[in-house]
Scaffold this active site. Structure first.
Site, PDB file in Angstrom:
ATOM      1  N   ARG A 221       0.854  -1.189   0.000  1.00 45.58           N
ATOM      2  CA  ARG A 221       0.000   0.000   0.000  1.00 45.58           C
ATOM      3  C   ARG A 221       0.893   1.244   0.000  1.00 45.58           C
ATOM      4  NH1 ARG A 221      -5.317  -1.388   1.964  1.00 45.58           N
ATOM      5  NH2 ARG A 221      -5.731  -3.406   1.023  1.00 45.58           N
ATOM      6  N   GLU A 223       0.581   4.133   0.927  1.00 38.52           N
ATOM      7  CA  GLU A 223      -0.015   5.133   1.808  1.00 38.52           C
ATOM      8  C   GLU A 223       1.090   5.960   2.455  1.00 38.52           C
ATOM      9  OE1 GLU A 223      -2.117   2.575   4.436  1.00 38.52           O
ATOM     10  OE2 GLU A 223      -3.904   2.468   3.174  1.00 38.52           O
ATOM     11  N   ARG A 229       0.963   2.167  13.383  1.00 43.47           N
ATOM     12  CA  ARG A 229       0.131   1.035  12.978  1.00 43.47           C
ATOM     13  C   ARG A 229       0.055   0.829  11.475  1.00 43.47           C
ATOM     14  NH1 ARG A 229      -5.147   1.893  15.778  1.00 43.47           N
ATOM     15  NH2 ARG A 229      -3.696   2.136  17.480  1.00 43.47           N
ATOM     16  N   HIS A 230       0.842   1.596  10.714  1.00 40.18           N
ATOM     17  CA  HIS A 230       0.831   1.465   9.260  1.00 40.18           C
ATOM     18  C   HIS A 230       2.222   1.134   8.725  1.00 40.18           C
ATOM     19  CE1 HIS A 230      -2.878   3.915   9.757  1.00 40.18           C
ATOM     20  NE2 HIS A 230      -3.289   3.239   8.704  1.00 40.18           N
ATOM     21  N   GLU A 362      -7.963  -1.659  14.238  1.00 40.64           N
ATOM     22  CA  GLU A 362      -8.630  -2.486  13.226  1.00 40.64           C
ATOM     23  C   GLU A 362      -7.668  -3.566  12.768  1.00 40.64           C
ATOM     24  OE1 GLU A 362      -9.650  -2.327   8.527  1.00 40.64           O
ATOM     25  OE2 GLU A 362      -9.769  -0.432   9.614  1.00 40.64           O
ATOM     26  N   SER A 365     -10.964  -6.479   7.846  1.00 41.92           N
ATOM     27  CA  SER A 365     -12.185  -5.965   7.221  1.00 41.92           C
ATOM     28  C   SER A 365     -12.689  -7.019   6.241  1.00 41.92           C
ATOM     29  CB  SER A 365     -11.929  -4.639   6.497  1.00 41.92           C
ATOM     30  OG  SER A 365     -10.994  -4.812   5.452  1.00 41.92           O
ATOM     31  N   ARG A 413      -0.851  -6.747  12.600  1.00 46.80           N
ATOM     32  CA  ARG A 413      -1.768  -6.162  13.588  1.00 46.80           C
ATOM     33  C   ARG A 413      -2.337  -7.234  14.519  1.00 46.80           C
ATOM     34  NH1 ARG A 413      -5.239  -1.084  11.193  1.00 46.80           N
ATOM     35  NH2 ARG A 413      -3.470   0.149  10.446  1.00 46.80           N
TER      36      ARG A 413
END
Length: 439
Positions: A221, A223, A229-230, A362, A365, A413
Site C-alpha cells: 500500500r 499510503e 500502525r501502518h 482495526e 475488514s 496487527r
C-alpha cells in the site's frame, strides 16, 4: 583450544540442557551472550535460538589453557563448548556446564552497534539499522516465534475447515479497489503495480468453483502514513467463501482468532513469559456494534464524527477506551466501501461490510460481495471508475458467479494484539515504511 570444528555436532539446544542430563556430556553451540570474569571463576552465558545455558569454569577444575581461552572470548562471538552437565539451582534451567573444550567458530567485531543484553537500551531506528543484532534479543525473537505459531495455527484452522491455499499475482495491471495508493513499477514496455490486495483474484476463484480459498502473502500500500500502525508492505491473511454470507464468514473469523490465540498460549508459554504476557483467550461470539451506534458513542465522548465518514484516529481511540478485547463493527455506509461490497438489500445505504477491532485497532475488514454482473458494473461506474479497466475481472461474473463473502486480516496487527506491542514495526523482521527501504 581446539582449532577446527571437525566432526563435532551439536547434541542439545539450551532448553534441552536440564537436570535430567546431570553428569552427561553435551556439546552446545551459540552466541556469547555475556561473560563474567571473577578472577578464579569465569561464567559464560551461551545463547542459542531456544534460550541461554550457563558455562561455569572454575580455574581449579579445568585446564589452564582452556581457562585463558574462555577469558579471551568477545561478546556475541560464536562458540562451541563441550562439557559436563551438573545441577545448579541458581543457573538457567537449573544446570550449568563445566567445559572440557572450546571452539571459537567466529569472533565478533567490537564494539557492538547495540547491546543484545538490553542493559543499554537502543532507539527503534538504531535497532532496525542493526536488525541482525536486535533479533538476537530474547524479547525480540519471542515476537517472531509467536508470529510463526500464530500463522501456523491460522493455516491449520483454515485447512481443517475446507479451505484451499492459493497464490495470486503480486504484479498487477490495475488497482484492486480503484484507489491511487499503488506502487507503480516498470514491467518491460508498460506500467504495472504492486498488488494492494488479492481481492479480485479471490473472487475469480469463486467463479472457478474452488468454493473456499485462502492466501497468506504480502500486500503493498503506497499510503503516506507515518504512524505506529501502518506499513507499506505487510502480510495479509485473506479468505473467500462461496455460498456464505457476511455473518457466516464473521463466524469463521472469530473462531480462527480464538483458535490461534489458544494455540499460541499452549505452545509459546516460554516466549509469552519472556514478554511478560498473561494471554487471555477471548470468548465468542464477539460483540457486534452497528456503525450508527458507533457514531453516537464517539460523539458522546466529545469526538465529532458525521454519519457517512470513516472512523478518524480520534474516533478509534475514543472507541477503544469504551471497548475491551475483540469486537465487530457492522452496517457500514455503502458509499464509503469499495465497489465490490454488497449493499444491504433492505437498507441499501448500509452495506454488508464489517471490521474486526481490538480495542482501538482495526485488524480485519470483510464483507459479502456483490456477485450480480449488472449491479457490479453500475457500482464500478458510481465510484468514478471505468468498467473497461476491470474487463477480465468482470468476465468471471458474466458466466456464473455464486454469492460469496470473505475477509482479510493484517497478520502484523493481529500479532500486535497478542504480544501487546504498540509499534507495528516491531512485528516485522525488516519493516518497510515511507523512510525505510533497508536493510
Amino acid at each position: 583450544m581446539i582449532s577446527s570444528l571437525g566432526d563435532l555436532r551439536r547434541t542439545h539446544y539450551s532448553k534441552e540442557v536440564n537436570p535430567d542430563l546431570n553428569g552427561e556430556e553435551v556439546l552446545i553451540m551459540g552466541w556469547t551472550h555475556e561473560i563474567r570474569d571473577l578472577g578464579g571463576i569465569i561464567f559464560v552465558l551461551l545463547r542459542d535460538r531456544d534460550g541461554i545455558v550457563q558455562v561455569t569454569a572454575p580455574s581449579k577444575k579445568i585446564e589452564k589453557e582452556l581457562f585463558e581461552d574462555l577469558r579471551k572470548i568477545k561478546k556475541e562471538s560464536i562458540i562451541a563448548v563441550r562439557g559436563n552437565v551438573q545441577e545448579s539451582p541458581k543457573a538457567p534451567n537449573g544446570v550449568e556446564v563445566l567445559p572440557t573444550s572450546l571452539i571459537v567458530l567466529n569472533e565478533s567485531k567490537q564494539p557492538l552497534p547495540l547491546d543484545p543484553t538490553e542493559k543499554v537500551r537502543a532507539e527503534i531506528d538504531t535497532r532496525l539499522d542493526s536488525r541482525f543484532l536486535d533479533l538476537r534479543k530474547p524479547a525480540v525473537s519471542s515476537i517472531f516465534k509467536i508470529k510463526s505459531r500464530m500463522l501456523h495455527s491460522v493455516r491449520v484452522f483454515l485447512e481443517e475447515n475446507g479451505y484451499l491455499e492459493v497464490n495470486t499475482p503480486k504484479l498487477v495491471a490495475s488497482a484492486t479497489e480503484g484507489g491511487t495508493e499503488l506502487f507503480p513499477i516498470t514491467y518491460f514496455e508498460r506500467e504495472a503495480f504492486l498488488g494492494q490486495s488479492p481481492q479480485l483474484y479471490k473472487q475469480t476463484m469463486m467463479s472457478a468453483g474452488f468454493d473456499k480459498v485462502y492466501e497468506i502473502a504480502p500486500i503493498f500500500r503506497a499510503e503516506e502514513h507515518d504512524t505506529l500502525r501502518h506499513l507499506n508492505e505487510v502480510i495479509s491473511i485473506d479468505m473467500e467463501s462461496s455460498f456464505m454470507s457476511h455473518e457466516d464468514v464473521m463466524d469463521v473469523l472469530e473462531k480462527m482468532v480464538v483458535q490461534s490465540i489458544s494455540d499460541v498460549k499452549k505452545h509459546c508459554a516460554a516466549d509469552l513469559e519472556v514478554l511478560d504476557i498473561d494471554l487471555e483467550i477471548p470468548e465468542i461470539p464477539f460483540k457486534r456494534l452497528d456503525y450508527d451506534d458507533v457514531i453516537d458513542m464517539v460523539n458522546a465522548q466529545g469526538v465529532p464524527l458525521e454519519h457517512g465518514e470513516d472512523l478518524s484516529r480520534a474516533a478509534e481511540k475514543a472507541l477503544g477506551e469504551m471497548m475491551e478485547g475483540y469486537y465487530f463493527i457492522t452496517g457500514w455506509p455503502t458509499e464509503i466501501k469499495p465497489f465490490y461490497v454488497m449493499a444491504d438489500e433492505e437498507t441499501p445505504e448500509k452495506s454488508y461490510a464489517f471490521d474486526l477491532m481490538y480495542k482501538d485497532l482495526e485488524i480485519s475488514s470483510g464483507a459479502m460481495r456483490e456477485h450480480r454482473y449488472d449491479i457490479l458494473v453500475e457500482k464500478i461506474k458510481s465510484k468514478g471508475l471505468n468498467p473497461e479497466s476491470f474487463e477480465r475481472y468482470l468476465a468471471a461474473f458474466d458466466y456464473g458467479m455464486p454469492p460469496h463473502a470473505g475477509w482479510g486480516v493484517g497478520a502484523e496487527r493481529f500479532n500486535m494484539t497478542i504480544t501487546g506491542l504498540n509499534n507495528i514495526r516491531e512485528t516485522v523482521l525488516f519493516p518497510r515504511d515511507r523512510r525505510r527501504l533497508t536493510p
